[in-house]
Design a protein around this motif. Sequence first.
Motif, short mmCIF file in Angstrom:
data_model
loop_
_atom_site.label_atom_id
_atom_site.label_comp_id
_atom_site.label_asym_id
_atom_site.label_seq_id
_atom_site.Cartn_x
_atom_site.Cartn_y
_atom_site.Cartn_z
N ALA A 525 0.89 -1.12 0.07
CA ALA A 525 0.07 -0.05 0.14
C ALA A 525 0.87 1.40 -0.07
O ALA A 525 1.71 1.28 0.91
CB ALA A 525 -1.07 0.07 1.16
N ILE A 526 0.77 2.15 -0.90
CA ILE A 526 1.44 3.23 -1.01
C ILE A 526 0.67 4.50 -0.27
O ILE A 526 -0.36 4.75 -0.92
CB ILE A 526 1.80 3.87 -2.50
CG1 ILE A 526 2.63 2.85 -3.17
CG2 ILE A 526 2.60 4.99 -2.48
CD1 ILE A 526 2.75 2.67 -4.81
N ASP A 527 1.07 4.97 0.74
CA ASP A 527 0.17 5.79 1.67
C ASP A 527 1.06 7.01 2.09
O ASP A 527 2.28 7.14 2.08
CB ASP A 527 -0.08 5.21 2.83
CG ASP A 527 -0.95 3.95 2.95
OD1 ASP A 527 -2.03 4.01 1.88
OD2 ASP A 527 -0.62 2.97 3.42
N SER A 528 0.34 8.18 2.13
CA SER A 528 1.04 9.27 2.68
C SER A 528 1.17 9.68 4.03
O SER A 528 2.03 10.36 4.33
CB SER A 528 0.02 10.69 2.09
OG SER A 528 -1.06 10.67 2.77
N ASP A 529 0.42 8.81 4.99
CA ASP A 529 0.70 8.91 6.33
C ASP A 529 0.21 10.52 6.71
O ASP A 529 1.23 10.97 7.46
CB ASP A 529 2.03 8.69 6.86
CG ASP A 529 2.18 8.50 8.28
OD1 ASP A 529 1.13 8.87 8.89
OD2 ASP A 529 3.35 8.20 8.57
N ALA A 530 -0.54 11.38 5.86
CA ALA A 530 -0.77 12.78 5.95
C ALA A 530 -1.30 13.03 7.27
O ALA A 530 -2.22 12.47 7.99
CB ALA A 530 -1.76 12.87 4.70
N HIS A 531 -0.63 14.25 7.81
CA HIS A 531 -1.07 14.57 8.98
C HIS A 531 -1.74 16.04 8.84
O HIS A 531 -2.03 16.85 9.75
CB HIS A 531 -0.13 14.72 10.13
CG HIS A 531 0.46 13.47 10.65
ND1 HIS A 531 0.82 12.28 9.98
CD2 HIS A 531 0.14 12.93 12.29
CE1 HIS A 531 1.14 11.51 10.83
NE2 HIS A 531 0.73 11.86 12.12
N SER A 532 -1.83 16.39 7.79
CA SER A 532 -2.31 17.56 7.18
C SER A 532 -2.73 17.55 5.75
O SER A 532 -2.50 16.69 4.83
CB SER A 532 -1.31 18.73 7.26
OG SER A 532 -1.22 20.05 6.40
#
Length: 573
Positions: A525-532
Amino acid sequence: MARPNEEVATLLQEYADLISITGGDAYKARAYEKAARAIGGYHEDVSTLDLKGLQRIPGVGKSIAEKVLEYFETGSVHAVEELRAKIPAGVRRLTEIPTLGPKRAMTLYEELGVASVEELVDAIHAGRLRGLKGFGEKTEENILRGVRLLRQAGERVPVNVAMELAEEIVAELSRVAGCRRCVYAGSLRRWRETIGDIDILAAAQQPGPLMDAFTSLPYVDYVVAHGDTKSSIRTTKGLQVDLRVVAPDAWGAALQYFTGSKQHNIRIREIAVHKKLKLSEYGLFDARSGERIVSESEEEVYERLGLPWIDPALREDRGEIEAALRGELPRLVTERDIRGDLHTHTDLTDGLCSLEEMVEAAARRGYAYYAITDHAPNLRMQRMSDEKMLAQRERVRELDGRYRGMRLLHGAELNIDPEGNVDWPDAFLAGFDLCVASVHSHFNLPREEMTRRLVRACENPYVNIIGHPTARLIGRRPGIDADFDEVFRACARTGTALEVNAFPDRLDLNDELILRAKRYGVKFAIDSDAHSTVHLGLLRYGVGTAQRGWLTPDDVINTWPLARLREFLRKGR
């Protein structure tokens, strides 16, 4: 160049470190760390905000906002300069060593007079740290490992920092009269995770105007060289950029040559020699007559050598030439293939934006589905509870499909404890659409224990993805020590995906481990791990890393239609 937000975030983080080093108030240091994270991920350009606008950023009070304004007005902050003056530069350099930290750095300076990395290494080898409280043999090993990481990083910068600057330079030079083409090349075009210097390639009949424009860019600190075909600058941030200008009819050969890698180019030139040809940055020539055969496009160069065009991300001499000769090059995954992001955070835990803001930003990216995966309760600093998570789930269900028809998945990022357990019991986990499980602590377990820890997490029927699997932070924390071949076998056996975390300081798994895991049949899974909302765009760096690992759309679960993804997430239950 770095976004103004990132410049300010770096400055505030340094101030927090300086407060800690000088024994200042720990609460104040944490406040500045929090403000640094908030500003770094804020969606607006903070250089355009006034005092009130800055105070609307979570965690930014009046005092911090005033320091931000002072920085943009004067180029410095008096309070930061005051603390810098109290600490030798070498001690500040010590704080950059992974695993050391500001308090220990100051202890070393005060107790032993250690004021540089070199002095610290000498002190360890001389056994001088043994008498200090809290500095045992294991601590010394960790510090030396951190020094190695620091030296490996050297003057290299994260790929996103180099990319932002390169794209800005390419845009500026492309507007110069007479510029026919302009791109970045080198390791940046190959998506290396850190970049030593930036290579820009341009095509023009008259290189002079391009060279003059390049050496006059506003962020040039000094000009290293100014020539007819090559110029080099050092930016105000210390990064070297080289510009080469070639004739338009030599473009393809030059782009192939300056993209590299060195090992790939050696192999390509060997093929040319066997065909009685000579390849250089000026073109592909007949070795006997010297006549130029092709040079205008990369495709022509590769084709004349009997090869299909090879994607730059593959050009590392890791089997790509053999695959090309067999007609077996993969159709690499692209950002356009990604249908949704499966690892993101909101302000319910350590994110900076609300659920609604994150969902709206994801919908603008054209996603078919999107997962919210806030932290679970065993990461206690996030103060998660069952009640908060269930309330968020209800709100997610209310919003499902309201944003351009995008489907929402409610998940969580679980914590893998030293025994391989995760936060909630099965009955609670069953209510999630998906679960990402990650190592957030106890990074130094013995290899066998760490391997069992990860394998047990994979065997949990409710764990769908292992997040940032090695837990490394590039240049700051090494990856955990585990038998990853055993972990890969467990992932393939249990139907657990491995994450390619796109955050530029993680890029975890890296390309080499992706290649190994792919051979076991693992999915990713290619994920951003975005916190914003700003972080959602970082996905491109995960895709670049996945391309270096030879991943195709079929290897990546978040390129799949939702029905196929949901079936995978059931994990055979």
